[in-house]
Design an enzyme around this catalytic site. Structure first.
Site, mmCIF file in Angstrom:
data_model
loop_
_atom_site.group_PDB
_atom_site.id
_atom_site.type_symbol
_atom_site.label_atom_id
_atom_site.label_comp_id
_atom_site.label_asym_id
_atom_site.label_seq_id
_atom_site.Cartn_x
_atom_site.Cartn_y
_atom_site.Cartn_z
ATOM 1 N N GLU A 198 43.748 -19.308 -54.624
ATOM 2 C CA GLU A 198 44.450 -19.343 -55.905
ATOM 3 C C GLU A 198 43.674 -20.143 -56.943
ATOM 4 O O GLU A 198 43.571 -19.744 -58.113
ATOM 5 C CB GLU A 198 45.847 -19.940 -55.700
ATOM 6 C CG GLU A 198 46.769 -19.043 -54.878
ATOM 7 C CD GLU A 198 48.005 -19.765 -54.370
ATOM 8 O OE1 GLU A 198 48.140 -20.974 -54.661
ATOM 9 O OE2 GLU A 198 48.818 -19.136 -53.671
ATOM 10 N N ASP B 204 46.322 -27.332 -58.469
ATOM 11 C CA ASP B 204 47.313 -26.278 -58.251
ATOM 12 C C ASP B 204 48.514 -26.829 -57.495
ATOM 13 O O ASP B 204 48.472 -27.007 -56.282
ATOM 14 C CB ASP B 204 46.667 -25.130 -57.472
ATOM 15 C CG ASP B 204 47.568 -23.909 -57.368
ATOM 16 O OD1 ASP B 204 48.751 -24.013 -57.740
ATOM 17 O OD2 ASP B 204 47.096 -22.858 -56.906
#
Length: 587
Positions: free
Chosen positions: A147, A169
Site C-alpha cells: 500500500e 500508512d
C-alpha cells in the site's frame, strides 16, 4: 481485451481505480460513493449484501455481518455465515467481486486483470491469501504490491523531482511505514517496517470499552455481553473518532441501549478532543518504533526526507498528524487523498504491467514507471556451531539472486543438510526453519576443502528457491519455499523484538561459537600434519602433538553451550599449544 484496475482492499473501506487516457481516476460504486465499506452480510432470508447495504443493517444483524476481515487474512479464522463456514479469502472475495462489478459498470467493459494492495508488513501467507481472494473473485491478479508503495506511485506521478519520501500508512486495521526513493520513472523502496495489529479499529475499541465501562458503572448493564448493543456502541465510538478529527468536542449518543426495571437506558455523554487524545495517546506512540526502524534501515535521517505522505483514514486525527510532525520535523503532505491514493497507485502499476494503454502521463510526458520492492525480513542458512549465516538481508530489493560458498565441517563428508532460516537473530535456534534438504554426492575430502555454493532466488512474487551445488562434482539439490511456510506476523514482530533485546547476548554466543569452530579447525590441521609426517620426523614431537590434541579434544567435548569462562580460557591455551606442536612437527 478489458482494462486492468487497481484495488485497495482495506480493513474498513476499499477503493478501485483505473487509468484512462494516461491519467488514473477513482471509480464510483453503484451507490455513487468513491469508497466501499469492506463489510459482508448474510440476512435471515439468505440474501448476501456487500458494502454500504451490509453496513446499514449491521446493528440489526450482528451475527450475520462481518467487517475488518482483513485482520484475519492468512490465518485459520472462519466465519459461520449463510449456512456454511467462510474463510477470510471468501469474504474478501465478495468485496473484490463488487469492486470488479462496479468497475465493469463504469467502464462498460469486462475487467479481468487487477493489481491488489496489501500492508507493507503483510507476511507471505497474508499476501497469498489476498491473491487467492482475487482469484475467487474472478480476477487475474497481476501483482500484489504494498500500500505504501502504491501511495508513493500516486504521489510521484505529480511530483516528478527526485526525492526520498516517507509513507506513513495508518489505516483501519494495520500500520506500516516505508522509506521510498522517487527517481526518474523509478519508484524504489529502501526500507519498510510496521505493525499488522495496529489501526483505527484499535482506537474504536478503546473508546467503545471506555463507554461500556462507564455505562456499566452507571447502570449495572454490560453492553459487551449483547452483540447488538455492543455493535451500536462501537459505531458510536467510530463516529466520535471521526467527529473529533475536526471538532473540539462532540456528543456520543446511543438511545435505548438497554432496559432496566421497564425503563429505557441511554448512553449519552460529551467527549472533548483532549479526553479523546488522552485515551489514544499510547496507541499513536506505538507508531514511533516502526518509523525509527525504517529510517535506520534506509540509512537516512528524517531531515533528509523530501516529503512525508499520510495514508489511511486514521491520519486525519490531529494527534496523529502532530506525532508525525514531531517524529520527522516537517509538515506532512496534503497533496494526496489518504483514502484514494493507494487505489490510484495500484491502477498505475496495473496499467504498467498490463501493457494495455501504453505509458502513464507524468509531468506532461508519457513514460512507464518501474517499481522496485524489498524483502521484509532476512534469510539465512544454518552453519557450524548453530550460527545463522545471513544470505539475504531484510530490505533487499526484489527480485534478488545471491550466492555464497560454504564448506564442510567434518572430514570426508559425502552429504550435507541445508537448513533454510528466516529471522533476524544470529543463532539458528532463535529463527524459524522454513525449509531443509540434503545435498548428496559430495566428493570425499578433508574438512574445509569441498566448495558448496548455496544460491537464493526470490522473484517479484516473493517465492524463494534455494539451491546447493558441489562445485567439484556438479551435484545439485534445490527446494522452493512457498508462502505457507513463511513467518507469521507475530513471529516477525517477535523476531525483531528478540533481536534488539538479546543483541548483546547473541554477539557473545557467536564469539564463543567462532572460538569453538577455530579450535576444531586447528585440530583438523594437526591431524593432517600427523598423517603427512614421514618416518624421519622426531617421535617425541609426534607424541607431544598427540598429547596436546587429546587435551584440546577433552575440552571441546563439553560443547560451547556448556563452557564457562575458565573452560574457554583453557581452550584458548590448548589451541595455542596445539599450534606450537604442529609447527614444531614440520620444523
Amino acid at each position: 481485451m478489458g482494462k486492468a484496475i487497481g484495488i485497495d482492499l482495506g480493513t474498513t473501506n476499499s477503493c478501485v481505480a483505473v487509468v484512462e487516457g494516461g491519467h488514473p481516476s477513482v471509480i464510483c460504486n453503484a451507490e455513487g460513493d468513491r469508497t466501499t465499506p469492506s463489510v459482508v452480510a448474510f440476512t435471515k432470508d439468505g440474501e448476501r449484501l456487500v458494502g454500504a447495504p451490509a453496513l446499514r443493517q449491521a446493528v440489526a444483524n450482528p451475527d450475520g455481518t462481518f467487517s475488518s476481515v482483513k485482520r484475519h487474512m492468512g490465518t485459520d479464522w472462519r466465519a459461520s455465515a449463510g449456512g456454511k463456514e467462510r474463510t477470510p479469502q471468501e469474504l474478501s472475495a465478495m468485496v473484490l467481486r463488487k469492486l470488479r462489478e462496479d468497475a465493469e459498470r463504469f467502464l462498460s467493459d469486462e475487467v479481468s486483470d487487477a493489481v491488489i494492495t496489501v500492508p507493507a508488513y503483510f507476511n507471505d501467507a497474508q499476501r497469498q491469501a489476498t491473491k487467492d481472494a482475487g482469484r475467487i473473485a474472478g480476477l487475474n491478479v497481476l501483482r500484489i504490491i504494498n500500500e505504501s508503495t502504491a501511495a508513493a506511485l500516486a504521489y510521484g506521478l505529480d511530483h516528478g523531482e527526485a526525492q526520498k519520501v516517507m509513507v506513513y500508512d495508518f489505516g483501519g486495521g494495520t500500520f506500516d511505514v516505508s522509506i521510498i526513493e522517487i527517481g526518474q520513472d523509478v519508484i524504489e523502496v529502501l526500507a519498510t517496517a510496521g505493525d499488522n495489529k495496529l489501526g483505527g479499529d484499535d482506537i474504536d475499541e478503546r473508546l467503545a470499552q471506555r463507554f461500556a465501562g462507564e455505562f456499566k458503572a452507571e447502570t449495572g448493564f454490560d453492553v459487551r455481553l449483547n452483540k447488538e448493543a455492543w455493535r451500536r456502541v462501537r459505531e458510536a465510538a467510530e463516529q466520535v473518532k471521526n467527529d473529533l478529527s475536526s471538532l473540539s468536542s462532540t456528543e456520543a449518543s446511543v438511545l435505548y441501549l438497554a432496559q432496566k426495571d421497564g425503563q429505557p437506558l441511554h448512553l449519552q455523554r460529551t467527549v472533548t478532543r483532549a479526553e479523546f487524545e488522552n485515551d489514544l495517546h499510547d496507541i499513536v506512540q506505538r507508531t514511533t518504533a516502526p518509523v525509527e526502524q525504517a529510517l535506520y534501515d534506509a540509512g537516512i535521517a528524517a531531515s533528509e526526507l523530501g516529503q512525508v505522505i499520510l495514508v489511511g483514514g486514521s491520519t486525519r486525527i490531529p494527534l496523529v498528524r502532530e506525532h508525525v510532525r514531531k517524529l520527522t520535523g516537517m509538515e506532512p503532505s496534503s497533496s494526496v487523498n489518504p483514502d484514494e491514493c493507494v487505489a490510484t497507485g495500484a491502477a498505475i502499476q496495473a496499467e504498467t504491467l498490463s501493457n494495455v494503454g501504453g505509458a502513464i502521463v507524468r509531468g506532461g510526458s508519457a513514460a512507464p514507471v518501474l517499481l522496485l520492492d524489498v524483502v521484509p525480513i532476512s534469510f539465512a542458512i544454518e552453519t557450524v556451531g548453530g550460527v545463522a549465516t545471513r544470505v539475504i538481508e531484510r530490505n533487499t530489493t526484489l527480485p534478488v539472486h545471491y550466492s555464497q560458498v560454504f564448506t564442510t565441517a567434518a572430514s570426508f563428508q559425502t552429504k550435507v543438510e541445508v537448513r533454510v532460516l528466516q529471522g533476524e537473530r544470529p543463532m539458528a535456534a532463535n529463527n524459524k526453519v522454513i525449509g531443509k534438504f540434503t545435498l548428496k554426492g559430495i566428493k570425499r575430502a578433508p574438512a574445509g576443502v569441498p566448495k558448496i555454493e548455496v544460491s537464493f532466488d526470490i522473484d517479484v512474487n516473493g517465492i524463494l528457491t534455494v539451491t546447493a551445488r558441489d562445485q567439484d562434482t556438479g551435484k545439485e539439490q534445490s527446494i522452493t519455499i512457498t508462502e505457507s511456510e513463511r513467518l507469521s506476523e507475530e513471529e516477525i514482530q517477535q523476531a525483531m523484538r528478540d533481536a534488539e533485546q538479546y543483541a548483546a547476548v547473541d554477539a557473545e554466543r557467536v564469539r564463543h561459537m567462532d572460538e569453538f569452530a577455530e579450535a576444531q579447525r586447528v585440530l583438523a590441521e594437526a591431524d593432517e600434519a600427523l598423517a603427512a609426517a614421514g618416518k624421519d620426523v622426531d617421535k617425541s614431537r609426534k607424541k607431544t602433538l598427540k598429547r596436546e590434541e587429546n587435551a584440546l579434544r577433552r575440552i571441546l567435548a563439553k560443547r560451547p553451550e556448556n563452557m564457562g569462562d575458565q573452560d574457554r580460557s583453557d581452550m584458548a591455551d590448548a589451541v595455542e599449544r596445539v599450534r606450537e606442536a604442529t609447527s614444531a612437527l614440520g620444523a
